[in-house]
Design a protein around this motif. Sequence first.
Motif, short mmCIF file in Angstrom:
data_model
loop_
_atom_site.label_atom_id
_atom_site.label_comp_id
_atom_site.label_asym_id
_atom_site.label_seq_id
_atom_site.Cartn_x
_atom_site.Cartn_y
_atom_site.Cartn_z
N ARG A 218 0.57 -1.31 -0.01
CA ARG A 218 0.04 -0.10 -0.01
C ARG A 218 0.75 1.38 -0.13
O ARG A 218 0.52 2.37 0.28
N THR A 219 2.26 1.21 -0.28
CA THR A 219 3.02 2.31 -0.55
C THR A 219 3.39 2.46 -1.81
O THR A 219 3.39 1.54 -2.56
N ASN A 220 3.59 3.81 -2.39
CA ASN A 220 4.26 3.87 -3.63
C ASN A 220 5.53 5.12 -3.68
O ASN A 220 5.20 6.13 -3.26
N SER A 221 6.37 4.57 -4.04
CA SER A 221 7.59 5.53 -4.18
C SER A 221 7.58 6.67 -4.81
O SER A 221 8.35 7.57 -4.90
N MET A 222 6.36 6.76 -5.88
CA MET A 222 6.11 7.72 -6.75
C MET A 222 5.32 9.19 -5.92
O MET A 222 5.21 10.13 -6.38
N TYR A 223 4.83 8.78 -4.65
CA TYR A 223 4.14 9.47 -3.98
C TYR A 223 4.99 9.92 -2.94
O TYR A 223 5.61 9.50 -1.95
N CYS A 261 11.06 -0.56 -8.07
CA CYS A 261 11.59 0.49 -7.40
C CYS A 261 11.78 0.73 -5.97
O CYS A 261 12.53 0.88 -5.17
N ARG A 262 10.49 0.44 -5.21
CA ARG A 262 10.77 0.79 -3.83
C ARG A 262 11.23 -0.52 -3.21
O ARG A 262 12.08 -0.54 -1.97
N GLY A 263 11.14 -1.73 -3.51
CA GLY A 263 11.60 -3.01 -2.99
C GLY A 263 13.10 -2.82 -3.25
O GLY A 263 13.77 -3.25 -2.15
N ASP A 264 13.75 -2.32 -4.21
CA ASP A 264 15.14 -2.16 -4.44
C ASP A 264 15.82 -1.27 -3.67
O ASP A 264 16.75 -1.77 -2.93
N TYR A 265 14.79 -0.37 -3.28
CA TYR A 265 15.24 0.58 -2.09
C TYR A 265 15.31 0.19 -0.59
O TYR A 265 16.21 0.39 -0.04
N ILE A 266 14.27 -0.48 -0.35
CA ILE A 266 14.02 -0.99 1.03
C ILE A 266 15.02 -2.22 1.42
O ILE A 266 15.48 -2.30 2.43
N LEU A 267 15.39 -2.93 0.46
CA LEU A 267 16.12 -4.22 0.51
C LEU A 267 17.64 -3.58 1.01
O LEU A 267 18.38 -4.56 1.61
N ARG A 364 3.04 21.49 -9.42
CA ARG A 364 2.50 20.13 -10.21
C ARG A 364 2.25 19.23 -9.09
O ARG A 364 1.25 18.47 -9.00
N GLU A 365 3.00 18.76 -8.08
CA GLU A 365 3.00 17.82 -7.16
C GLU A 365 1.43 17.95 -6.35
O GLU A 365 0.66 17.01 -5.96
N VAL A 366 1.51 19.45 -5.75
CA VAL A 366 0.05 19.66 -5.23
C VAL A 366 -1.11 19.57 -5.87
O VAL A 366 -2.13 18.89 -5.33
N VAL A 367 -1.14 19.83 -7.23
CA VAL A 367 -2.35 19.78 -8.08
C VAL A 367 -2.37 18.23 -8.16
O VAL A 367 -3.64 17.86 -8.23
N ASN A 368 -1.57 17.45 -8.48
CA ASN A 368 -1.68 16.16 -8.59
C ASN A 368 -2.29 15.40 -7.33
O ASN A 368 -2.97 14.37 -7.54
N TRP A 369 -1.83 15.79 -6.05
CA TRP A 369 -2.26 15.32 -4.69
C TRP A 369 -3.90 15.52 -4.69
O TRP A 369 -4.57 14.71 -4.40
N ILE A 370 -4.20 16.83 -5.15
CA ILE A 370 -5.59 17.16 -5.27
C ILE A 370 -6.51 16.32 -5.93
O ILE A 370 -7.56 15.92 -5.66
N ARG A 371 -5.95 16.08 -7.30
CA ARG A 371 -6.70 15.45 -8.12
C ARG A 371 -6.73 14.17 -7.90
O ARG A 371 -7.86 13.53 -8.13
N ARG A 372 -5.68 13.59 -7.18
CA ARG A 372 -5.83 12.01 -6.81
C ARG A 372 -6.82 11.73 -5.59
O ARG A 372 -7.50 10.62 -5.58
N ASP A 373 -6.95 12.70 -4.61
CA ASP A 373 -7.50 12.39 -3.41
C ASP A 373 -8.84 13.24 -3.17
O ASP A 373 -9.33 13.32 -2.27
N ILE A 374 -9.09 13.89 -4.25
CA ILE A 374 -10.42 14.67 -4.14
C ILE A 374 -11.84 13.94 -3.70
O ILE A 374 -12.43 14.44 -2.97
N LYS A 375 -11.86 12.90 -4.33
CA LYS A 375 -12.91 11.99 -3.78
C LYS A 375 -12.78 11.80 -2.24
O LYS A 375 -13.84 11.67 -1.59
N LYS A 376 -11.65 11.34 -1.78
CA LYS A 376 -11.44 10.96 -0.35
C LYS A 376 -11.93 12.24 0.44
O LYS A 376 -12.37 12.23 1.60
N ILE A 377 -11.36 13.48 0.12
CA ILE A 377 -11.50 14.72 0.58
C ILE A 377 -13.13 14.99 0.96
O ILE A 377 -13.28 15.45 1.86
#
Length: 479
Positions: A218-223, A261-267, A364-377
């Motif tokens: 449930r994590t994503n290194s792109m976020y 990507c995140r697995g390579d980083y965590i390991l 850009r990152e903030v607008v992407n966050w609002i776009r992604r989570d507006i339903k949750k908000i």
Amino acid sequence: MPRIKLTILVLIGVMTCSLFCPSRLAWAAGTKAKSGKKTASTGNAKMERLVKYYIRTYSDYLQSKDWKTRAMAVISISKIGDPRVTDILLEMMNDTFTPQTKPASIAAVRSRNKFLTVSKRPYLIVFTAKKRKKQPPSTEIPMQSSGHSFVKILAWEALHARALSLTAEQRKRWEEGTVELAKKKQFRGAMRLSMINLLTPQGPTVANRQIYNDLFKRTNSMYPRDMPVINSMRTTFGLWQSSDIARSMIKKFQTHHNSICRGDYILRGMKTDIPAMQTWFDEGSTAMYIKTVRAWDEWLRNTTFTPPKPGSIKPYKGTSTLLDPPLEIKDPGDRKWRKDLEIGEFKIRRLDVTFVVDSTGTMREVVNWIRRDIKKILRAFKMVCPKTRIGVVFYRDRDKKSQFVVQVHPLTPNASLLVRILSKASVRGGGDKPEAVYDGLYAAIHKQKWARGDETHKVIILAGDAPPHKETMGKIETL
């Protein structure tokens, strides 16, 4: 149109904590210090009486079938630094709350609190529920009622705020409750970071490995918001050195390329000579993925894992960043208890919220966050007030690079419409530091079709990374 105060919307608990806040009760309890010296026993007796009163009063609200009332009571009672309150919070978190008395009726609570007034102003606000059909009396709180999980997580966070004062037995119960909540995927956002840090000293138990593997899914290194959690998971893996976690992670590489990507980083929390996956970037993404998976698969077969010994990992000593630590009542007559966080009754019939968002290139990152989570908000707002509408105003700057100064998207309760609006939003322009903040706020206040009437709460949330133009500061202050 009347003026609208710019409001920063915060966690529901912070919005509502003052409704039952012990601060307003202490002064009203008639414990103002008289002139002359007080004996220590007299002061202790007054404080004990006050704490017992709070516990008895809040026990009524903690049994409410309305999750918002229970949430407010959890936050309010958590302000009291007393071991008995800690035990109540543990019971609320673990669904074992068993009050000594049955919940009082509204009339009984009103009668009990008649003496708690000074200067004709009551400092305990009692909430009346809407009239409903008569039902058999019951003190049981429905386990699956709306918001029930939120109340449990709120109790967990209240315990987090007083973590440094927990006894060994209380901390054990807190950690055990954390495991149960984590297994049910109750932790979200930044709370995941505190959760994994709290569980790390326990070592890679069967339950903790399950929680860890689920958190990895449930994590994503792109976020950006997930990176602190991923960093903590990397540290935890290095301490645990769990072959089961490594095997599960590498197995996911075969079918979920976005996990590489995140697995390579965590390991890499464990020392390794495997080249970073970017080493093969020039060979193309497919070759990069294949070589990365093969390298880690070989590493898994040839690595000796050394799990930590019990007690070898230092215990977690962090505390909550959401809730303040509890206060010890040393002087019941202190005026701070009266004036702390006084607001009116928590009763929102209609809620209009407008996001005023800087849509220049750096956002850009903030607008992407609002776009992604507006339903949750929107869903979160509707938990507080079913009649909620959200609108968006984008602003840029008054220059040639910007295609517009402001764009106004009307208030709507329709989540799908909001998603469509935000999916078409572009982020560009800007370049200089100040932006058209005033224009965005002016458009939100005067061009949005806000609902009329005193029962509507109007909120503006400003999201930007650049200040307004200096010549508009005065205008902003008078909006």
